[in-house]
Design an enzyme around this catalytic site. Sequence first.
Site, PDB file in Angstrom:
ATOM      1  N   GLY A   1     -10.628 -18.011  -0.989  1.00  0.00           N
ATOM      2  CA  GLY A   1      -9.757 -18.665  -1.821  1.00  0.00           C
ATOM      3  C   GLY A   1      -8.155 -17.913  -1.670  1.00  0.00           C
ATOM      4  N   ASN A   2      -7.209 -18.379  -2.943  1.00  0.00           N
ATOM      5  CA  ASN A   2      -5.752 -17.343  -2.336  1.00  0.00           C
ATOM      6  C   ASN A   2      -6.049 -17.478  -4.377  1.00  0.00           C
ATOM      7  OD1 ASN A   2      -4.074 -19.534  -3.970  1.00  0.00           O
ATOM      8  ND2 ASN A   2      -4.856 -20.690  -2.453  1.00  0.00           N
ATOM      9  N   ARG A   3      -5.125 -16.342  -4.203  1.00  0.00           N
ATOM     10  CA  ARG A   3      -5.013 -15.701  -5.569  1.00  0.00           C
ATOM     11  C   ARG A   3      -3.838 -16.775  -6.781  1.00  0.00           C
ATOM     12  NH1 ARG A   3      -2.064 -10.893  -4.586  1.00  0.00           N
ATOM     13  NH2 ARG A   3      -2.117 -10.246  -7.151  1.00  0.00           N
TER      14      ARG A   3
END
Length: 409
Positions: A213-215
């Site tokens: 995922g990403n932030r």
Amino acid sequence: MTESAVARRRIVVGVTGGIAAYKAVGVVRGFVLAGHDVQVVATDAALRFVGRPTWEAISRNPVETELYEGVAEVRHVAIGQSADLVVVAPATANELAKLAAGIADDLLGTTVLASTAPLVLAPAMHTEMWRNAATQANVAVLRARGVHIVGPESGPLTGQDSGPGRMSEPDEIVRAALAALADRDGTADLRGRRVLVTAGGTREPLDPVRFIGNRSSGRQGVALALAAARRGAEVTLVAANLDTGVTGSGPPAGLRVVSVGTAAELREAALREAGAVEVIVMAAAVADYRPEGVSESKIKKDDHGDRLELHLVRNPDILSELTAARRPGQTIIGFAAETEPGRDRQLELGRAKAERKGVDYLVLNRVGWTEGFSTPTNSVTVLDRAGAIVAEAEGAKGTVADRILDLLA
Ligand code: C5P
């Protein structure tokens, strides 16, 4: 919601005695979550359906019911005079008749008569009562006076009945009421525009329990969606894994929300919705790569030892697909998050991206370990397709959202 950067307004919610009063709790909550100060004025009959503690807990204000209390403060007119918006939900057939005739024999009646704010009514009653010539004549009188009537919808009613008379859903009432407020304020400069916003970050599964995922928290995208809705647009928010802090404890009021998880799901939703909108804001952080295969069971350390190799494949570039399929007159806004520290280099990357992706505007923001993601503030530079700087904004994400939307208005 904390991201909408709305001016806090005073909203009076009048509640009358119908079973739909329980749904009006959601209306009050919607206004509170949108950052407004809500005063509930309940009739005695309303309190038979939903008790005072519920209204006070949800509105965070004492409930007013009595005409003969607070007489020294001239409260029978003061509440109406100080209101920026008056919403009556549910509005029973009896209440519609009273409002049409200007009857002021209770606190809600005096409040409405003393107010010059937009008045929004959400009727709720049985089908026969709604269709009755008396009710229809009352509604016609109210409409002619500029009163906003939301619903009723057709659907299941109390008991076995079904048909027109069901109060609109709380989200729809909140959306219509805030739109009426924006019209009065002259801030509804996106009225009639249909806007699609994507927000959040996609998650690409590795196995049933893990993902890449990403932030991205979704804060900037949600702020854009809320700001567009507040300015009168009809907004669909395609939401990918929003942080809980972004939406508070419920979905954002006044938006149609489509929840997605992966880039493939986001792509499907965006391509499906894009054909019906004039504006697309692609604020979501979409994974550029996804695992080549998804393991049916949890990947085990025992099977891999000290090194685990993952094979990733490119995801389609949704934004480029959207611009390639652009409807005539459609405006498409892309985002570019760069970790590049130098501004000149950032602009250079942004200009190349704007051209490559064929967007009308590219919102450039610097991200890093402590910047851009999950923070309440942002700092952006907006480029047009030719690479010229057309806007710069810094501050709360709601403020940045409005600055970006100014380009559309
Ligand atoms: O190329 P880059 O990922 O920096 O581009 C960012 C922009 O492209 C964002 O607007 C993002 O929503 C969009 N994007 C996309 N599909 C991808 C990757 C990014 O639509 N696969």
